[in-house]
Design a protein around this motif. Structure first.
Motif, PDB file in Angstrom:
ATOM      1  N   GLU A 272     -14.046  -3.105   3.428  1.00  0.00           N
ATOM      2  CA  GLU A 272     -12.786  -2.390   3.214  1.00  0.00           C
ATOM      3  C   GLU A 272     -13.064  -0.883   3.153  1.00  0.00           C
ATOM      4  O   GLU A 272     -14.032  -0.459   2.526  1.00  0.00           O
ATOM      5  CB  GLU A 272     -12.129  -2.825   1.898  1.00  0.00           C
TER       6      GLU A 272
ATOM      7  N   GLY B 224       2.534  -0.877   5.404  1.00  0.00           N
ATOM      8  CA  GLY B 224       1.911  -1.157   4.110  1.00  0.00           C
ATOM      9  C   GLY B 224       2.622  -2.225   3.307  1.00  0.00           C
ATOM     10  O   GLY B 224       2.244  -2.510   2.175  1.00  0.00           O
TER      11      GLY B 224
ATOM     12  N   LEU C 199       0.862  -1.180   0.000  1.00  0.00           N
ATOM     13  CA  LEU C 199       0.000   0.000   0.000  1.00  0.00           C
ATOM     14  C   LEU C 199       0.900   1.232   0.000  1.00  0.00           C
ATOM     15  O   LEU C 199       1.739   1.395   0.899  1.00  0.00           O
ATOM     16  CB  LEU C 199      -0.898  -0.003   1.241  1.00  0.00           C
TER      17      LEU C 199
ATOM     18  N   ILE D 161      -1.928  -1.320   6.402  1.00  0.00           N
ATOM     19  CA  ILE D 161      -3.208  -2.007   6.251  1.00  0.00           C
ATOM     20  C   ILE D 161      -3.498  -2.659   7.593  1.00  0.00           C
ATOM     21  O   ILE D 161      -2.654  -3.396   8.109  1.00  0.00           O
ATOM     22  CB  ILE D 161      -3.136  -3.092   5.149  1.00  0.00           C
TER      23      ILE D 161
ATOM     24  N   TYR E 242     -11.123   3.265   3.027  1.00  0.00           N
ATOM     25  CA  TYR E 242      -9.956   4.083   2.653  1.00  0.00           C
ATOM     26  C   TYR E 242      -9.926   5.317   3.553  1.00  0.00           C
ATOM     27  O   TYR E 242     -10.865   6.121   3.550  1.00  0.00           O
ATOM     28  CB  TYR E 242     -10.130   4.466   1.179  1.00  0.00           C
TER      29      TYR E 242
ATOM     30  N   LEU F  18      -2.880   0.900  -4.096  1.00  0.00           N
ATOM     31  CA  LEU F  18      -2.669  -0.442  -3.556  1.00  0.00           C
ATOM     32  C   LEU F  18      -2.211  -1.357  -4.687  1.00  0.00           C
ATOM     33  O   LEU F  18      -2.862  -1.441  -5.731  1.00  0.00           O
ATOM     34  CB  LEU F  18      -3.976  -0.973  -2.953  1.00  0.00           C
TER      35      LEU F  18
ATOM     36  N   PHE G 130      -7.485   0.590   4.857  1.00  0.00           N
ATOM     37  CA  PHE G 130      -6.289   1.062   4.162  1.00  0.00           C
ATOM     38  C   PHE G 130      -6.013   2.466   4.680  1.00  0.00           C
ATOM     39  O   PHE G 130      -6.759   3.400   4.365  1.00  0.00           O
ATOM     40  CB  PHE G 130      -6.514   1.093   2.653  1.00  0.00           C
TER      41      PHE G 130
END
Lengths: 348, 284
Positions: free
Chosen positions: A191, A278, A155, A298, A193, A178, A252
């Protein structure tokens, strides 16, 4: 004598073998370089925070076109206060880009016609000069482009690197890309962000109620706001991120900076897995993870009990006073085996 | 066998001759082309006031602290070239009209919003600075009024001044005030000379547009602002902190970033120019 020789050659072979293994594990990107990206380039779908594009799954390497536009715009930073943001695709953070190892990406950067300044993009996922910065520098109204192969999974932060770079980043010019490993990351239920940034403000001389970048505060690294997703309350109230009891959540989390390192923590949760910085190293049972400026992590955890779980930068003045606060709302049945409030225990 | 060889020789000769002929024709075409185009510059008059700048030694933004650059006395237009002035220029010089200009001299957004070859954009103020002009066009304009573009050093020398002093670079508010201006959009639509002139009597150094300089690309910074290396021909590279003499001068970083992002045929919404001229006068 012969026995000794046989022993020696055996030892040598073992050492040699070990060395070879070592080289392989440290150089997995070599095989990615040789991966063939199939088909004609297609436009990749990207998303604004807190949304994340669909996982790559088990697809093979492909060719993609990523279109980003740099803009300079007024937006709300807190309550009813406006700020002059600079952005990728009109959002802070910029659009989330999701590819896999071996993908070949053509990045087209368009600088809006009404921009005052030139902009560019440096993607930390890129192996090459400036991460693409020099190749993509675009004057107002112009476009620039380059193509790269994603060879390291992880990431990564991307950001504008035009001078003066602390100002471009301080105004919100960052996002995440990513690069999933072959076969994709393990499946989870949710998930999101999230990207932290520090903001240095002063009143604009040109317009009442408008804030703009303050160079002196930035140099002193003394921000007025430390925010998730570029706005106070971006993950509060109606904008809380959500999950259900029993679901696994993957966040993330990036940190654009330009200056502060985040002590990222979710109050009332323990991260089952953290992809440290990441990268590929996964650590378990983590309370708070450090996310450097220009870095990412992450984090994954299972939601065991319902409630509102507060996301903070655990350098707490930033959360308490400067806005680094969000919420995850978990709904579902209580689980007294994990958590039970017993109330007041003072005897009457 | 010999016969075939002879035939081949003849064939080769024919090919060679025809090639030559073609080349000659091309050369003739090229000559005609240049005659009909850039050689015919029709002078126009300009009544813009020019300001005497005495020059002196100054510390360039890119370089080392110990190296000063000399700027000799020169004259500078007190303001940018306006829409109506540029209109007069294209009327007198049809090769610089929108529909005639060659792409190598001006890209596709040249005079973008003009209604026609000889009509300013709708609602455009005649006395607002002309924008969407290339470096080539700016240079040609300067020639038609008997002037030239200022050099980068001349421009930056004048830009050191605030309203009350010739060199305000050490004042903390100097760069901050300019940076604030640079944050505002659509300033290029305003008329010239509506704000106060600087110490030298030069108007709108910062508050309306970016301005072409004659050698805009002479300080070849890389477009990546963090590398601090020197590039070709010992020109300083980088909008980088390491080769700048004043890392807090964000406004200058922004100007140099803009200069490195453009090519000579680029035309941009907020990029215009003003003219300069040599002078033999040396005032104290």
């Amino acid at each position: 004598m012969t026995n000794k020789l046989i022993m020696l050659s055996f030892v040598m072979a073992v050492i040699f073998g070990a060395c070879k293994n070592g080289t392989n594990s440290g150089n997995s990107s070599q095989s990615a370089v040789d991966m063939v990206a199939e088909g004609e380039p297609q436009v990749l779908e990207v998303t604004g925070a807190p949304k994340v594009p669909a996982p790559v799954g088990d697809r093979g390497p492909k060719k993609w076109i990523v279109n980003l536009e740099t803009t300079e715009m007024e937006g709300v930073i807190a309550d009813s206060i406006s700020y002059t943001f600079w952005t990728f695709n009109n959002t802070v953070p910029g659009s989330f880009i999701r590819v896999r190892v071996g993908d070949e990406v053509t990045l087209n950067l368009k600088n809006a016609a009404n921009s005052v300044l030139p902009h560019n993009i440096d993607l930390h996922a890129v192996t090459g000069p400036g991460g693409g910065a020099a190749a993509t520098t675009a004057a107002p109204g112009k476009e620039a482009s380059f193509t790269f192969k994603a060879i390291n999974p992880g990431l990564y932060v991307y950001h504008c690197a035009a001078p003066p770079v602390p100002m471009h980043i301080g105004n919100g010019m960052y996002g995440l890309i990513l690069v999933e490993p072959a076969g994709g990351l393990p499946k989870v239920d949710r998930e999101y962000y999230i990207m932290q940034g520090d903001f240095y403000t002063k009143a604009s001389a040109a317009k009442k109620g408008l804030l703009e970048f303050d160079n002196d505060k930035a140099v002193a690294e003394n921000p007025d706001y430390v925010l998730f997703n570029g706005k106070k309350g971006s993950l509060l109230g109606a904008n809380m991120i959500e999950a259900k009891v029993g679901e696994t959540v993957r966040l993330f989390v990036g940190n654009g900076g330009p200056n502060l390192t985040s002590s990222f923590h979710v109050i009332g949760e323990i991260f089952d897995n953290v992809y440290l910085e990441g990268g590929s190293q996964v650590s378990h049972n983590i309370q708070t993870t450090m996310i450097p400026a220009g870095g990412a992590a992450i984090v994954e955890f299972k939601c065991e009990v319902p409630g509102e779980f507060v996301l903070v930068d655990h350098s707490l003045s930033r959360a308490f006073n400067k806005g680094a606060l969000g919420k995850l709302k978990v709904t579902g049945d209580a689980n007294p085996k994990v958590f039970k409030a017993n109330g007041a225990t003072t005897k009457e | 066998m010999m016969k075939v060889l002879n035939w081949l020789k003849i064939l080769l000769l024919v090919i060679l001759v025809s090639c030559n002929k073609q080349n000659n024709e091309l050369a003739i075409n090229a000559n005609n082309h240049s005659k009909s185009n850039s050689n015919t510059i029709h002078r126009i008059s300009s009544d813009v006031k020019m300001v005497y700048i005495p020059g002196g030694e100054y510390k360039p933004f890119y370089g080392s602290d110990s190296v000063l650059t000399k700027v000799v006395p020169f004259l500078l237009d007190e303001r940018a070239v306006t829409n109506e002035e540029f209109l007069a220029f294209v009327k007198a010089n049809p090769q610089w009209r929108k529909s005639n200009v060659k792409r190598i001299y001006a890209d596709s957004t040249y005079l973008r919003d003009w209604l026609s070859d000889t009509e300013l954009p709708k609602n455009a103020k005649p006395d607002a600075p002309v924008c969407f002009v290339s470096w080539f066009a700016a240079k040609a304009y300067a020639q038609t009024v008997g002037k030239r573009l200022p050099t980068l050093d001349e421009w930056e020398f004048v830009a050191m001044a605030d309203e009350v002093s010739p060199n305000a670079r050490t004042k903390p508010e100097y760069s901050n005030n300019i940076t604030s201006l640079y944050l505002q959009k659509d300033r290029q639509f305003n008329s010239v000379k509506q704000s106060k002139p600087n110490y030298w009597g030069v108007y709108n150094v910062f508050d309306l547009i970016w301005e072409w300089t004659d050698d805009f690309n002479s300080v070849l910074t890389t477009n990546d602002s963090r590398t601090g290396q020197y590039e070709d021909k010992n020109l300083f590279c980088a909008g980088s902190a390491t080769s700048s003499t004043d890392v807090l001068n964000y406004a200058a970083f922004m100007r140099f970033a803009l200069r490195t992002s453009v090519k000579a045929n680029y035309t941009i919404a907020n990029l215009g120019f003003r003219c300069a001229k040599d002078t033999t006068i040396i005032k104290k």
